[in-house]
Design an enzyme around this catalytic site. Structure first.
Site, short mmCIF file in Angstrom:
data_model
loop_
_atom_site.label_atom_id
_atom_site.label_comp_id
_atom_site.label_asym_id
_atom_site.label_seq_id
_atom_site.Cartn_x
_atom_site.Cartn_y
_atom_site.Cartn_z
N HIS A 54 0.82 -1.19 0.00
CA HIS A 54 0.00 0.00 0.00
C HIS A 54 0.86 1.25 0.00
O HIS A 54 0.59 2.21 -0.73
CB HIS A 54 -0.95 0.00 1.21
CG HIS A 54 -1.98 1.08 1.15
ND1 HIS A 54 -1.91 2.21 1.93
CD2 HIS A 54 -3.12 1.20 0.41
CE1 HIS A 54 -2.96 2.98 1.67
NE2 HIS A 54 -3.70 2.40 0.76
N CYS A 55 1.91 1.25 0.79
CA CYS A 55 2.81 2.40 0.86
C CYS A 55 3.43 2.73 -0.50
O CYS A 55 3.66 3.89 -0.82
CB CYS A 55 3.95 2.13 1.84
SG CYS A 55 3.48 1.85 3.55
#
Length: 327
Positions: free
Chosen positions: A318-319
């Site tokens: 996600h990052c």
């Protein structure tokens, strides 16, 4: 006045930007394996039928990516430092008239800890190349510090947003006002601490994620030595106290590297149009974590992909990604 809306991540997407690891100083001893794992993420999304725009740094980095990725992955050479496009990329809002706009914020290397060439400009660059109008706000915010449910509700952590290394001149009330003014959020769910040893000062996308309107996924401690058990319990109490429905996801448990607790989390999953990609770490809880998240997204396939080497650089799937919502 145009009413802009910040769509939830499960809104359909036109493409996903992903950053490809290139800096050995950021992944000492883990760069090659981190590249393999990021390529697996990009390939899985592209093979699901969604466009992926993988950012690479230079010619050698591009060659490495092409050797590892599916031919369906679109590769773009850019100048960026860290791969964490969730934080340095544009936050794209939509409106009912079929418009999109890119919101940009100040970026200071996660409180001055990691300042790298290109990270302050990559968000505006890819937004402009996508044909988006850009509005820049007068305060510091990273995309991983917030998560939205699509109804005006946003979740964040006090550890990050109230940290004096970001906006020391702004109070809680000031921040709530700016979240409404710049991103349209009219309700803020304040959680407390993020995960132990999270490089970002407790980004919420490693702790709590909205999976439906007013429904928040949170880890549940596994094992008596789970180092974040008290953090999970506090987050649950705050969420339930605010009337938010909580769905429990088993945590990876205690994950260490060289005696240091790692901020390993299944919550750093990426939601794409057809696929949910969950980071796994080789723990006995991986299968249960992926299965619990899969139950929350019955209309999408869910896969677990190893991310232990990516975590060595400070984040996960996600990052490293940022979506372009479909109009």
């Amino acid at each position: 006045m145009t009413q802009w809306r910040f769509p939830p991540e499960w809104h359909m997407q036109d493409w996903l930007w992903i950053g490809f690891p290139h800096d050995g100083d950021e992944w000492p001893g883990f760069l090659e394996q981190a590249q393999v794992q990021m390529a697996a993420f990009a390939s899985a999304v592209a093979e699901s039928g969604q466009q992926v725009r993988l950012l690479v740094r230079n010619e050698a980095n591009e060659a490495r990516a092409r050797a590892l990725c599916s031919e369906k992955v679109q590769i773009e050479r850019r100048t960026y430092g860290d791969v964490w496009l969730r934080d340095t990329g544009p936050l794209v809002m939509t409106n009912s008239a079929g418009g999109r706009i890119a919101k940009r914020f100040g970026f200071n290397g996660w409180g001055g800890k990691y300042l790298m060439d290109g990270d302050q400009t990559i968000g505006a660059e890819i937004a402009a190349d996508a044909g988006l109008e850009i509005e820049t706000a007068d305060w510091i915010l990273e995309g991983g510090a917030i998560d939205a449910d699509g109804t005006g509700l946003v979740v964040t952590t006090e550890q990050c947003l109230l940290n004096p290394n970001r906006n020391p001149h702004l109070s809680r009330e000031d921040l709530e006002m700016r979240l409404q003014r710049d991103l349209g959020f009219n309700r803020v769910l304040w959680l407390g601490e993020g995960l132990i040893n999270d490089h970002t000062d407790g980004h919420v996308d490693n702790l709590a994620r909205f999976v439906a309107h007013n429904v928040l996924a949170l880890p549940k401690a596994t094992g008596e030595n789970d180092p974040n058990a008290h953090i999970y319990a506090d987050a649950r109490a705050r969420a339930e106290g605010a009337g938010v429905v909580v769905k429990s996801i088993p945590s990876p448990g205690r994950v260490e590297r060289d005696g240091r607790i790692e901020p390993a989390s299944y919550m750093n999953f990426a939601i794409t149009s057809r696929l949910v990609v969950v980071p796994i770490y080789g723990t006995p809880h991986d299968a249960d974590g992926v299965a619990a998240i899969a139950e929350l997204f019955p209309g999408r396939d869910t896969v677990g992909i190893m991310a232990d080497a990516i975590l060595a650089g400070g984040g996960s799937f996600h990052c490293s990604s940022q979506q372009m919502p479909r109009i």
